[in-house]
Structures are given as structure tokens and as C-alpha cells.
Enzyme design. Structure first.
Site, PDB file in Angstrom:
ATOM      1  NE  ARG A  30      -3.732  -2.108   2.135  1.00  0.00           N
ATOM      2  CZ  ARG A  30      -4.906  -2.438   1.208  1.00  0.00           C
ATOM      3  NH1 ARG A  30      -4.922  -1.451   0.469  1.00  0.00           N
ATOM      4  NH2 ARG A  30      -5.500  -3.564   1.401  1.00  0.00           N
ATOM      5  CG  ASP A  31       1.486   5.533  -2.195  1.00  0.00           C
ATOM      6  OD1 ASP A  31       1.524   5.772  -3.132  1.00  0.00           O
ATOM      7  OD2 ASP A  31       1.566   6.571  -1.233  1.00  0.00           O
ATOM      8  CB  ILE A  32       3.643   5.512   2.618  1.00  0.00           C
ATOM      9  CG1 ILE A  32       3.931   5.739   4.181  1.00  0.00           C
ATOM     10  CG2 ILE A  32       4.094   6.981   2.030  1.00  0.00           C
ATOM     11  CD1 ILE A  32       5.608   5.719   4.615  1.00  0.00           C
ATOM     12  CG  ASN A  88       2.920   9.486 -11.909  1.00  0.00           C
ATOM     13  OD1 ASN A  88       2.147   9.626 -13.005  1.00  0.00           O
ATOM     14  ND2 ASN A  88       2.760   9.463 -10.639  1.00  0.00           N
ATOM     15  CD  GLU A  96       6.112  12.440  -5.055  1.00  0.00           C
ATOM     16  OE1 GLU A  96       6.003  11.518  -4.156  1.00  0.00           O
ATOM     17  OE2 GLU A  96       5.200  13.118  -5.172  1.00  0.00           O
ATOM     18  CB  VAL A  97       9.966   6.608  -5.661  1.00  0.00           C
ATOM     19  CG1 VAL A  97      10.778   5.375  -5.458  1.00  0.00           C
ATOM     20  CG2 VAL A  97       9.428   7.234  -4.571  1.00  0.00           C
ATOM     21  CG  HIS A 101       6.119   3.635  -8.496  1.00  0.00           C
ATOM     22  ND1 HIS A 101       7.246   4.122  -8.638  1.00  0.00           N
ATOM     23  CD2 HIS A 101       5.261   4.653  -8.300  1.00  0.00           C
ATOM     24  CE1 HIS A 101       7.217   5.324  -8.574  1.00  0.00           C
ATOM     25  NE2 HIS A 101       5.878   5.511  -8.247  1.00  0.00           N
ATOM     26  CG  MET A 102       0.291   0.198 -12.297  1.00  0.00           C
ATOM     27  SD  MET A 102       0.132  -1.316 -13.180  1.00  0.00           S
ATOM     28  CE  MET A 102       1.081  -1.073 -14.809  1.00  0.00           C
ATOM     29  CG  HIS A 103       0.552   5.444  -8.523  1.00  0.00           C
ATOM     30  ND1 HIS A 103       0.739   5.850  -7.442  1.00  0.00           N
ATOM     31  CD2 HIS A 103       1.833   5.945  -9.288  1.00  0.00           C
ATOM     32  CE1 HIS A 103       2.137   6.722  -7.353  1.00  0.00           C
ATOM     33  NE2 HIS A 103       2.489   6.587  -8.523  1.00  0.00           N
TER      34      HIS A 103
HETATM   35  P1  5GP Z   1       5.457   8.775  -7.917  1.00  0.00           P
HETATM   36  O1  5GP Z   1       5.186  10.114  -7.626  1.00  0.00           O
HETATM   37  O2  5GP Z   1       6.898   8.480  -7.964  1.00  0.00           O
HETATM   38  O3  5GP Z   1       4.655   8.138  -8.929  1.00  0.00           O
HETATM   39  O4  5GP Z   1       4.877   7.787  -6.562  1.00  0.00           O
HETATM   40  C1  5GP Z   1       5.802   7.554  -5.410  1.00  0.00           C
HETATM   41  C2  5GP Z   1       4.742   7.015  -4.566  1.00  0.00           C
HETATM   42  O5  5GP Z   1       5.420   6.414  -3.530  1.00  0.00           O
HETATM   43  C3  5GP Z   1       4.090   8.141  -3.739  1.00  0.00           C
HETATM   44  O6  5GP Z   1       2.653   7.948  -4.005  1.00  0.00           O
HETATM   45  C4  5GP Z   1       4.414   8.184  -2.152  1.00  0.00           C
HETATM   46  O7  5GP Z   1       3.228   8.095  -1.491  1.00  0.00           O
HETATM   47  C5  5GP Z   1       4.957   6.548  -2.254  1.00  0.00           C
HETATM   48  N1  5GP Z   1       6.067   6.332  -1.142  1.00  0.00           N
HETATM   49  C6  5GP Z   1       7.030   6.922  -1.232  1.00  0.00           C
HETATM   50  N2  5GP Z   1       7.876   6.374  -0.043  1.00  0.00           N
HETATM   51  C7  5GP Z   1       7.091   5.385   0.308  1.00  0.00           C
HETATM   52  C8  5GP Z   1       7.229   4.473   1.356  1.00  0.00           C
HETATM   53  O8  5GP Z   1       8.489   4.413   2.094  1.00  0.00           O
HETATM   54  N3  5GP Z   1       6.511   3.458   1.526  1.00  0.00           N
HETATM   55  C9  5GP Z   1       5.420   3.383   0.926  1.00  0.00           C
HETATM   56  N4  5GP Z   1       4.622   2.455   1.188  1.00  0.00           N
HETATM   57  N5  5GP Z   1       5.085   4.241  -0.266  1.00  0.00           N
HETATM   58  C10 5GP Z   1       6.043   5.148  -0.456  1.00  0.00           C
END
Ligand code: 5GP
Length: 116
Positions: A30-32, A88, A96-97, A101-103
Site C-alpha cells: 500500500r502507498d504510504i 509516472n 518522485e521515486v 511503479h504502477m499506482h
Molecule cells: P510517484 O510520484 O513516484 O509516481 O509515486 C511515488 C509514491 O510512492 C508516492 O505515492 C508515495 O506516497 C509513495 N511512497 C514513497 N515512499 C514510500 C514508502 O516508504 N512506503 C510506501 N509504502 N510508499 C511510499
């Protein structure tokens, strides 16, 4: 060579995070900071920094990400009403990461695709 992110530590459970799914190719948790009632991340175990770095060798993994998304959507009970899958890429995509990853988002009406 890409630098590892926090996601590699989650895959290896060096940072304990409950996993919803894991196999030889992908991991889901799950997303944090959930942006919807259901917000799950499905990621390849292999570090791929951005979608721009995907190669033909990754096609099985990317396909697995979708079949796992479908399975988790059913388990979450959101498959019939529907959901959204988002990947993204880089700055303008809001990444951001830097470990692809797929949301998987759902559990409520998600509104228009983009809020620009
Ligand atoms: P992006 O913006 O890169 O597409 O999404 C990165 C996602 O990773 C964000 O929705 C953020 O909340 C999630 N995220 C970042 N760090 C962590 C973490 O340590 N644990 C979890 N479960 N999600 C994370």
C-alpha cells in the site's frame, strides 16, 4: 547504474512494510500516502529507474504488473466499479521515486483523468 531507492529495501523487507503480493518478478504494497480509498503500488523487483529505461527483456515483468494489478483490484473489491492504473515518468510526469511503479487507485469515483 541506477541508485537504489527505498523501494528496494521494501522488496527485501529491510524496511518492514506489509506486502500484499510478491513473486519472483514483482512486489505490491500500500502507498504510504494514499490518494484514494485503495492505493496500491505494484513494482518490479528489479530496479528500473524510469519507464524510459524499460527494455524488451522487461516485457514479462511489465505484463506481470498488470495481471497482479487485476488480481489485487479483485481482492480489494474494486474491480467491478473500476479503478485507475498510473505510471509516472520523470519530472513532468510527477515521478518522485526512481524505481518504476504502477499506482492502482480506486474505491471511489476518481474524477477526470487529469487536474491540470
Ligand atoms: P510517484 O510520484 O513516484 O509516481 O509515486 C511515488 C509514491 O510512492 C508516492 O505515492 C508515495 O506516497 C509513495 N511512497 C514513497 N515512499 C514510500 C514508502 O516508504 N512506503 C510506501 N509504502 N510508499 C511510499
Amino acid at each position: 547504474m541506477s541508485e537504489e531507492t527505498i523501494f528496494s529495501k521494501i522488496i527485501r523487507q529491510e524496511i518492514p512494510t506489509p506486502l500484499l503480493y510478491q513473486d519472483d518478478l514483482v512486489t505490491a504494497f500500500r502507498d504510504i500516502a494514499p490518494r484514494a480509498n485503495s492505493h496500491i503500488l505494484i513494482i518490479p523487483n528489479k530496479l528500473i529507474a524510469t519507464v524510459n529505461d524499460v527494455t524488451a527483456d522487461d516485457e514479462l515483468t511489465l505484463g506481470r504488473m498488470i495481471t497482479v494489478a487485476k488480481k489485487l483490484a479483485k481482492e480489494e473489491g474494486i474491480d467491478e466499479n473500476g479503478y485507475r492504473l498510473i505510471m509516472n515518468c520523470n519530472k513532468d510526469g510527477g515521478q518522485e521515486v526512481y524505481h518504476i511503479h504502477m499506482h492502482l487507485l480506486g474505491g471511489q469515483p476518481l474524477g477526470p483523468m487529469l487536474a491540470i
